[in-house]
Scaffold this motif. Sequence first.
Motif, PDB file in Angstrom:
ATOM      1  N   ASN A 142       0.835  -1.198   0.000  1.00 43.98           N
ATOM      2  CA  ASN A 142       0.000   0.000   0.000  1.00 43.98           C
ATOM      3  C   ASN A 142       0.868   1.245   0.000  1.00 43.98           C
ATOM      4  O   ASN A 142       1.804   1.357   0.795  1.00 43.98           O
ATOM      5  N   LEU A 143       0.556   2.161  -0.884  1.00 46.70           N
ATOM      6  CA  LEU A 143       1.301   3.411  -1.009  1.00 46.70           C
ATOM      7  C   LEU A 143       0.331   4.583  -1.027  1.00 46.70           C
ATOM      8  O   LEU A 143      -0.707   4.523  -1.696  1.00 46.70           O
ATOM      9  N   GLN A 144       0.676   5.619  -0.314  1.00 46.93           N
ATOM     10  CA  GLN A 144      -0.080   6.857  -0.382  1.00 46.93           C
ATOM     11  C   GLN A 144       0.708   7.826  -1.248  1.00 46.93           C
ATOM     12  O   GLN A 144       1.854   8.145  -0.937  1.00 46.93           O
ATOM     13  N   GLY A 145       0.120   8.266  -2.343  1.00 49.09           N
ATOM     14  CA  GLY A 145       0.824   9.139  -3.263  1.00 49.09           C
ATOM     15  C   GLY A 145       0.040  10.394  -3.596  1.00 49.09           C
ATOM     16  O   GLY A 145      -1.088  10.591  -3.148  1.00 49.09           O
ATOM     17  N   LEU A 146       0.679  11.226  -4.402  1.00 43.56           N
ATOM     18  CA  LEU A 146       0.066  12.445  -4.901  1.00 43.56           C
ATOM     19  C   LEU A 146       0.207  12.478  -6.412  1.00 43.56           C
ATOM     20  O   LEU A 146       1.242  12.083  -6.967  1.00 43.56           O
ATOM     21  N   THR A 147      -0.823  12.921  -7.076  1.00 43.16           N
ATOM     22  CA  THR A 147      -0.763  13.110  -8.513  1.00 43.16           C
ATOM     23  C   THR A 147      -1.286  14.505  -8.847  1.00 43.16           C
ATOM     24  O   THR A 147      -2.153  15.039  -8.139  1.00 43.16           O
ATOM     25  N   GLN A 148      -0.740  15.076  -9.891  1.00 42.87           N
ATOM     26  CA  GLN A 148      -1.051  16.465 -10.223  1.00 42.87           C
ATOM     27  C   GLN A 148      -2.044  16.538 -11.379  1.00 42.87           C
ATOM     28  O   GLN A 148      -2.001  15.733 -12.306  1.00 42.87           O
ATOM     29  N   HIS A 149      -2.948  17.518 -11.291  1.00 43.04           N
ATOM     30  CA  HIS A 149      -3.869  17.790 -12.390  1.00 43.04           C
ATOM     31  C   HIS A 149      -4.038  19.300 -12.479  1.00 43.04           C
ATOM     32  O   HIS A 149      -3.336  20.065 -11.798  1.00 43.04           O
ATOM     33  N   GLN A 150      -4.934  19.753 -13.310  1.00 39.76           N
ATOM     34  CA  GLN A 150      -5.042  21.186 -13.596  1.00 39.76           C
ATOM     35  C   GLN A 150      -5.397  22.004 -12.367  1.00 39.76           C
ATOM     36  O   GLN A 150      -4.960  23.142 -12.217  1.00 39.76           O
ATOM     37  N   GLN A 151      -6.198  21.436 -11.459  1.00 36.92           N
ATOM     38  CA  GLN A 151      -6.616  22.185 -10.275  1.00 36.92           C
ATOM     39  C   GLN A 151      -5.627  22.074  -9.113  1.00 36.92           C
ATOM     40  O   GLN A 151      -5.807  22.706  -8.091  1.00 36.92           O
ATOM     41  N   GLY A 152      -4.633  21.243  -9.247  1.00 41.05           N
ATOM     42  CA  GLY A 152      -3.657  21.081  -8.177  1.00 41.05           C
ATOM     43  C   GLY A 152      -3.280  19.626  -7.990  1.00 41.05           C
ATOM     44  O   GLY A 152      -3.203  18.859  -8.958  1.00 41.05           O
ATOM     45  N   PHE A 153      -3.038  19.237  -6.727  1.00 41.43           N
ATOM     46  CA  PHE A 153      -2.646  17.864  -6.412  1.00 41.43           C
ATOM     47  C   PHE A 153      -3.825  17.104  -5.811  1.00 41.43           C
ATOM     48  O   PHE A 153      -4.657  17.665  -5.100  1.00 41.43           O
ATOM     49  N   THR A 154      -3.860  15.814  -6.108  1.00 46.83           N
ATOM     50  CA  THR A 154      -4.888  14.923  -5.579  1.00 46.83           C
ATOM     51  C   THR A 154      -4.225  13.732  -4.915  1.00 46.83           C
ATOM     52  O   THR A 154      -3.299  13.135  -5.475  1.00 46.83           O
ATOM     53  N   SER A 155      -4.708  13.385  -3.722  1.00 48.19           N
ATOM     54  CA  SER A 155      -4.203  12.208  -3.026  1.00 48.19           C
ATOM     55  C   SER A 155      -4.707  10.943  -3.709  1.00 48.19           C
ATOM     56  O   SER A 155      -5.855  10.889  -4.176  1.00 48.19           O
ATOM     57  N   ILE A 156      -3.853   9.942  -3.763  1.00 51.33           N
ATOM     58  CA  ILE A 156      -4.224   8.683  -4.407  1.00 51.33           C
ATOM     59  C   ILE A 156      -3.669   7.529  -3.590  1.00 51.33           C
ATOM     60  O   ILE A 156      -2.517   7.563  -3.150  1.00 51.33           O
ATOM     61  N   GLN A 157      -4.496   6.534  -3.336  1.00 53.03           N
ATOM     62  CA  GLN A 157      -4.096   5.350  -2.585  1.00 53.03           C
ATOM     63  C   GLN A 157      -3.765   4.238  -3.576  1.00 53.03           C
ATOM     64  O   GLN A 157      -4.644   3.740  -4.283  1.00 53.03           O
TER      65      GLN A 157
END
Length: 414
Positions: A99-114
């Motif tokens: 299990n990894l907790q990550g961040l991904t970027q999109h136009q509105q900013g960053f989104t948390s992703i599991q």
Amino acid sequence: MLNPLAWRIGWRFFRARQQNRFIGFISMSSTIGIALGAMVLIVLLSAMNGFEKELKQRYMGVVPHAELRGAEEPLRDWRGIIETADGMDGIVAAAPVINLQGLTQHQQGFTSIQLHGITPSFEAKASNIKQYMASEAWNSLAERTDNIVLGAGLAEQLGVQVGQQLMVYVPNQQSNTGLKPISARFTISGVFKVGGEMDFQSAYINRRHAADLLGLGDQATSIKIRTDNLFEAPRLIRDLGYSLSQYLFISDWTRTQGHLYGDIQLVRLIMYLVLFLVIAVACFNIVSTLVMAVRDKQSEIAILATMGLNRSALIQVFMVQGAINGTIGTLIGVTAGCLLAHNLSQIVVAIEAAFGISIFSGSVYFIDFLPSELMLHDVILVTVVALVMSLLATLYPAWQASKVAPAQALSNAS
């Protein structure tokens, strides 16, 4: 036993009182009240049954029933742990996970992703997630590549499609300087749609590829457990954890998702109490109707008494009238409730489409639709309770009718 004569007289009194507009209105109100109470109770109980079913089959089919996590280090001998788990009665399957907790970027900013690093051959036994994605997407996770399968809500939020690249930043737990983030580029190979918040938070990748990113080799960060009885999961995971030598954190669904089940049971209990009270209030109208009927029929009661009809038969006459009200209301309510409960999901979808609203948001609830499951024991319970309560409501007025003094009633009538 019911006196046949009392039944015939009670039926004639019931038909005759409908000619009195005021008494007829009160009688109709009691019937409608019982019908509404029975209908609403069946519909809401069916909705609660649907929520419980979806929680057990859909949501709890994907999230772990129980989980073991390494306390100080990853799980090196995860195969041995799985063998031990498979040998325990009550445990259906076990699967290694990173299990990894990550961040991904999109136009509105960053989104948390599991991120869940899985091995499909193990995961298929311990989870139902395979059912909620295309076979091509599932097969892509078997390869030790950078493929990733996103939740449908997350993919929509990020504005990405299958075949595109996705950059994810994850912490490198092997860094000597702390949780230094590293970037990982993935290729979106598919989407899954379970329904609810999981679609907006989770993604699946190959476990060996996740281990390569973190430098874990052939290790796992946790073992997910599936049991054949949800309510046995706390005991089973505790027994499994105590049988192992490595320091582990143990967890089960009652800690992570138990509030959902508790909320459903609490709402069910409140609905039983409130809606039974609604039926009780409707039954009080039966009392009012029969009290007025007794006052209206005193001369007839006196004549029947002088003709030899005993007190028990007189009681039965007025109990029959109330029972008819309760039976009609119950039958109408139960029939309407069963029809509505059977088509509740479609009705809610039609309402949402007609008014352009969303009653259940997948980003808030664990499902994004209103489920319904009509169960026979609920129908029987509502029917019996409504009939019994309406019958009990007739006792006092019927008893008062049996106490009418024939001589006094006839003299007052004259």
